[in-house]
Motif scaffolding. Structure first.
Motif: not given
Lengths: 110, 878
Positions: B611-620, B631-636, B670-676
């Motif tokens: 999807m091209g969603i960036r991981i901001l912290e941690g790993r995928r 779990y990976i949570v999003d930045e929100s 991990g923490v990912s970018k928010r994907a809307n």
């Protein structure tokens, strides 16, 4: 109002038409001739004004019309009095006489 | 007689003519006999008769023919005079046609989609019931009902005349060798009865047919019957293949009226109760019919008490959690998703209409002022007021008629466009058509406009005594000053309306831009999606086999040429929120000790790369995560729960209570970018937590995401053929790039913005024309005064200033009123705005600037003409 003399004349003309038809049915020109004859050519009205008057009278149901043949063998529309027209003529004649007497009386006094 | 003269006008006319000619001939003859020569006799006859045509006319009047011939004459005359004033007529027709067209279109859409009553017996007694979850995160969201709530209501609800349950489903239909998806409904047997609908053909369901052992039956919709079976009456008793291999016998055809509820639906089958279906978990809708004089509120109270009773007696007794949906509200009508937008648009169209009407009225008024001289002459010549009124009415009626016809053509085109657009936004909506009610309304409004336009200017001039005065110079100047004052008021009103409209459109436009600039958080253009929602395949695959099927599909997709990466997700993107992925979580480590709501998405490990969603912290995710749940949570996540520290490394648990002892918590890795992925405007929705899709996840509903640089069309074709290779019964739906889906999502907003902007633009143009026309008229009627001023030494600048002052005075006043109106009105727009305040200062400033430049442009040309007035010539002209 400018219309009053007209109305008065119209009323008079209506009465004259009824009177002209008292004894027999006539076509438009015949009615005209009869009125002239009765008035001994003293009355000068536009002959054309007869036709709207005829239509008005016919609409009121005082006269009726029928196409017939003239003495000269031409097609012509003949008008005759209805019973209602005959009654109306009686009352209107009375009214007119009273009215004109009153008006004459006033005018003479002045 | 009057009738006869209407119908046999020519005959009567001919008779009269004949009669009068006979008279003339007789008179001529008479005159000749009296000794006149023929030509004198004829002349004399005509003279004594009086005007031949005059008496003919008088006779006609006596007959009552006059009205008609006069009307004909008026119409001829109006045509002539409108043709002579082509500019005026064109301006009126174009403006009015646009107004009528715009309003008819939007009104038809509003009526057809939102306001039109359902085509059933006593539709006001028919109500759809929703359960509203008490702890719903978004608040007031409707959730479904099910078979058991239906049974409960049917048994216990005394205030209801009837209850029925219906559930939208999709099934695979086999036609020949190809499989296709088809929408339909599962219904209880009393569904059609409740609506008061009779079968077009055959019968509907018996109440015991919900049990499959009695056989499987289907009712087709009329549209489907006509399209797929050419309306063949022998279709009753035939079988169709639904659900891959399941045969259903066609027992009846439902009339088209039910399609107003489920337009996409092609069939109805009896309700199937799922194993362990819960009271609210059937995913179905309840329809109820209220008894004769039961109010909605009383019924709502009644149903709520049933719900409480159920909770106390059954659910509570079994210790069920109160977090389940609790019946809270009764929806009185189906809120169409476009209701708000359409109402808004209608308000815009109405404003535009008002601006247009003010313009037209102004044109008419000025024209009546111009015609003051002509009207006065006609009046003096004996045309009374009624006659003048009639001739003006005929003019306005002609103009309105032409404008209405053009307006309807425009509206027809508009509806055609809207239909294409609505189909994308709401496939269940019936295509729009002109509704009789709307047509009658629009025609009535047009007629009143025609009346008003024809009637009011004359009335105003007459009332002001301007037509009766005979002194011509005084009359024309006072008439123009009177109409001018009125025109001033109209122009001010016009500017005010246009201003408010432009503010609204501008706010919408800025919102649209803001939505466009939202970062989706994923790569929209390179990712292609396709959905497989195919519960009907499940019976053919054992649980273990479905896992293998998913793997084969994923592997097959990877093998396609030019595909860089593939992932699966159970989450259906770009679908309105329905709460289905919402879960409660608890967390250890960060302070979340009360249950909180999040959205859970189950994905395969390569999801973030694809999807091209960036991981901001941690790993995928990696392949090991399939076994352990992480779990990976999003930045929100942190923002939403007001956490001070990063959630990375904390433990969470799905559920409302901590895990039983011995069971592990799950780690956030991990923490990912928010994907809307639902909607660009939903960036403030629930936080999303991702976890790896278990191999044996018991659902064949999933979305395939493919990352590829090849043209999307080619990739989709390859996807389809690959799926056919794997299993011909697999149907791929909702296919396209993510960008396509975003564009579709934005259609709604785009449509409103475009329409509102065009209404505002047209209104702006009309008010520009309004100011221009007013000033131009002013300058031309004040030529003499300006000439005198210049002659006694007024500078060009002062003349210029004088005219500009005029224009700006009007525009400024209108602007002020419009500003006040907007400050009040924009609050109704608030729900449509995105990242822009209803009182956004930049919007207001820019619109004010626009209006000032409009006033400048509109005043400049007349002002220049005023400056160019040659004093000598102006004085000579008078």
């Amino acid at each position: 109002m400018a219309e009053t003399p007209n109305d008065l004349l119209k009323g008079a003309l209506n009465l004259l038409v009824l009177r002209a038809l008292r004894d027999e049915s006539r076509h438009g020109w015949g009615i005209q001739q009869r009125i002239n004859q009765l008035a001994q050519d003293t009355l000068s009205i536009n002959q054309g004004s007869l036709y709207p008057a005829l239509i008005r009278l016919e609409k009121k149901g005082l006269i009726k019309s029928k196409w017939g043949t003239s003495e000269a063998g031409r097609q012509a529309k003949y008008y005759s009095l209805t019973a209602k027209g005959r009654r109306q003529m009686g009352t209107e004649t009375e009214l007119w006489k009273q009215f004109s007497t009153t008006v004459n009386f006033i005018l003479d006094k002045a | 007689m009057a009738l006869r003269s209407l119908f046999k006008k020519d005959v009567v006319e001919a008779e009269l003519d004949k009669e009068m000619r006979f008279h003339l001939e007789m008179q001529t003859q008479y005159n000749i006999e009296k000794g006149m020569d023929p030509s004198t006799a004829k002349r004399e006859a005509l003279r004594s008769f009086g005007g031949f045509d005059k008496f003919k006319e008088e006779s006609r009047e006596a007959w009552g023919v006059r009205v008609v011939t006069d009307l004909m004459r008026d119409i001829r005359y109006s045509f002539h005079s409108l043709w002579k004033g082509k500019g005026f007529s064109l301006a009126v027709i174009v403006t009015l046609a646009l107004c009528i067209g715009a309003n008819t279109t939007v009104l038809s859409a509003l009526y057809g989609l939102v306001l039109k009553p359902l085509p059933f017996e006593n539709p006001d007694r028919l109500v759809q019931v929703f359960n509203i979850g008490k702890n719903n995160p978004i608040g007031g969201h409707k959730s479904g009902s099910g078979w058991f709530q239906y049974l409960d209501f049917k048994k216990h609800a005394d205030l209801l005349e009837g209850v029925a349950v219906a559930k939208s489903i999709t099934r695979i239909i086999k036609r020949g060798d190809s499989y296709s998806k088809s929408a339909g409904n599962e219904i209880s047997a009393d569904f059609f009865d409740l609506l008061g609908v009779k079968p077009l053909l055959g019968r509907f369901f018996e109440s015991d047919e919900i049990y499959p052992m009695h056989g499987q039956f289907v009712v087709l919709t009329q549209t489907s019957w006509e399209n797929d079976y050419n309306g063949d009456p022998d279709v009753i008793g035939k079988e169709i293949h639904l659900d891959v291999g399941n045969r259903y016998t066609i027992v009846g055809i439902a009339p088209r009226s039910v399609e107003s509820l489920y337009y996409e639906g092609e069939f109805f089958i009896p309700y199937r109760v799922r194993p362990n279906e819960s009271r609210y978990g059937g995913g179905a809708n309840l329809w109820v019919r209220l008894k004769g004089n039961v109010s909605h509120a009383a019924c709502l109270d009644h149903l709520r008490s049933l719900e409480r009773r159920w909770y106390q007696e059954e659910a509570g007794a079994r210790g069920r959690s109160h977090a389940d949906a609790v019946f809270e509200s009764l929806e009185l009508d189906m809120d169409h998703p476009l209701k708000e937008s359409l109402t808004l648009l209608e308000a815009g169209a109405l404003f535009f209409f008002l601006v247009g009407c003010l313009n037209i009225f102004n044109l008419f008024l000025r024209r009546a002022g111009h015609k003051c001289h002509e009207l006065s002459i006609r009046n003096a010549l004996g045309a009374n007021k009624a006659l003048l009124r009639r001739s003006l009415l005929v003019e306005s009626a002609l103009l309105t008629m032409v404008a209405a016809i053009i307006g309807f053509c425009l509206a027809w085109g508009g509806l055609y466009l809207i239909n294409g657009y609505v189909r994308i936004l709401d496939p269940s909506a019936i295509p729009l058509d002109f509704d009789l009610e709307v047509l009658v309304l629009v025609i009535a409004i047009s007629c009143s406009i025609a009346l008003l336009l024809g009637f009011l200017p004359l009335e105003l001039l007459w009332r002001a005594g301007l037509l009766q005065q005979l002194d011509s110079s005084q009359r024309s100047s006072s008439a123009s000053s009177f109409t001018r004052k009125l025109s001033d008021v109209l122009v001010v009103g016009q500017v005010a309306f246009a201003f408010a409209l432009l503010i609204g459109a501008m706010l919408l436009f800025r919102s649209f831009n803001n939505v466009l600039s939202v970062d989706p958080g994923f790569e929209a253009t390179r990712v292609i999606k396709g959905r497989i929602d195919d519960q009907s395949l499940l019976p053919f695959y054992k649980r273990s086999a479905t896992a293998a099927l998913k793997q084969r599909i994923a592997q097959g997709m990877r093998e396609l040429p030019g595909v860089e990466s593939v992932c699966l997700s159970q989450y259906e993107s770009f679908k309105p929120y329905n709460g289905e992925n919402t879960r409660y979580i608890l967390s250890r480590g960060v302070s979340l000790d009360t249950p909180r709501m999040v959205e859970r998405h189950l994905v395969t490990p390569d999801y973030f790369d694809t999807m091209g969603i960036r991981i901001l912290e941690g790993r995928r995710f990696n392949l090991n995560d399939i076994k352990d749940s992480v779990y990976i949570v999003d930045e929100s996540f942190a923002r939403h729960f007001d956490l001070d520290e990063s959630p990375l490394g904390s433990d969470i648990h799905l559920g409302q209570r901590p895990p039983q002892s011995g069971k592990p918590w799950s780690r956030i890795v991990g923490v990912s970018k928010r994907a809307n992925l639902r909607d660009l405007e939903q960036r403030d929705g629930l936080p999303v937590i991702y976890t790896v899709l278990p191999r044996d996840y018991p659902s064949n509903n999933f979305t395939i995401f493919l990352r590829s640089s090849r043209p999307p069309g080619d990739v989709v074709r390859d996807m389809r053929s690959k799926l056919r290779e794997i299993d011909a019964r697999l149907v791929l739906s909702k296919v396209g790039t993510l960008q396509n889906s975003i564009d579709e999502m934005l259609l709604d907003r785009k449509g409103i913005t475009v329409l509102a902007s065009s209404f505002a633009g047209l209104s702006l143009l009309l008010s520009l024309l309004g100011i221009y026309a007013l000033l131009a008229y002013d300058v031309s009627s004040r030529r003499r005064e300006i000439g005198v001023r210049s002659a006694i030494g007024a500078s060009r600048i002062s003349v210029l200033k004088m005219i500009l002052h005029q224009g700006f005075g009007k525009a400024g006043l209108g602007l002020g009123i419009g500003l006040l109106a907007s400050l009040y009105l924009t609050r109704f727009l608030e729900s449509m705005l995105f990242d822009v305040a209803a009182l956004d200062p930049w919007t207001y400033i820019s619109v004010i600037l626009i209006f000032i430049s409009v006033a400048l442009v509109a005043s400049y040309l007349p002002a220049r003409r005023a400056v160019g007035v040659d004093p000598l010539e102006a004085l000579r002209a008078e």
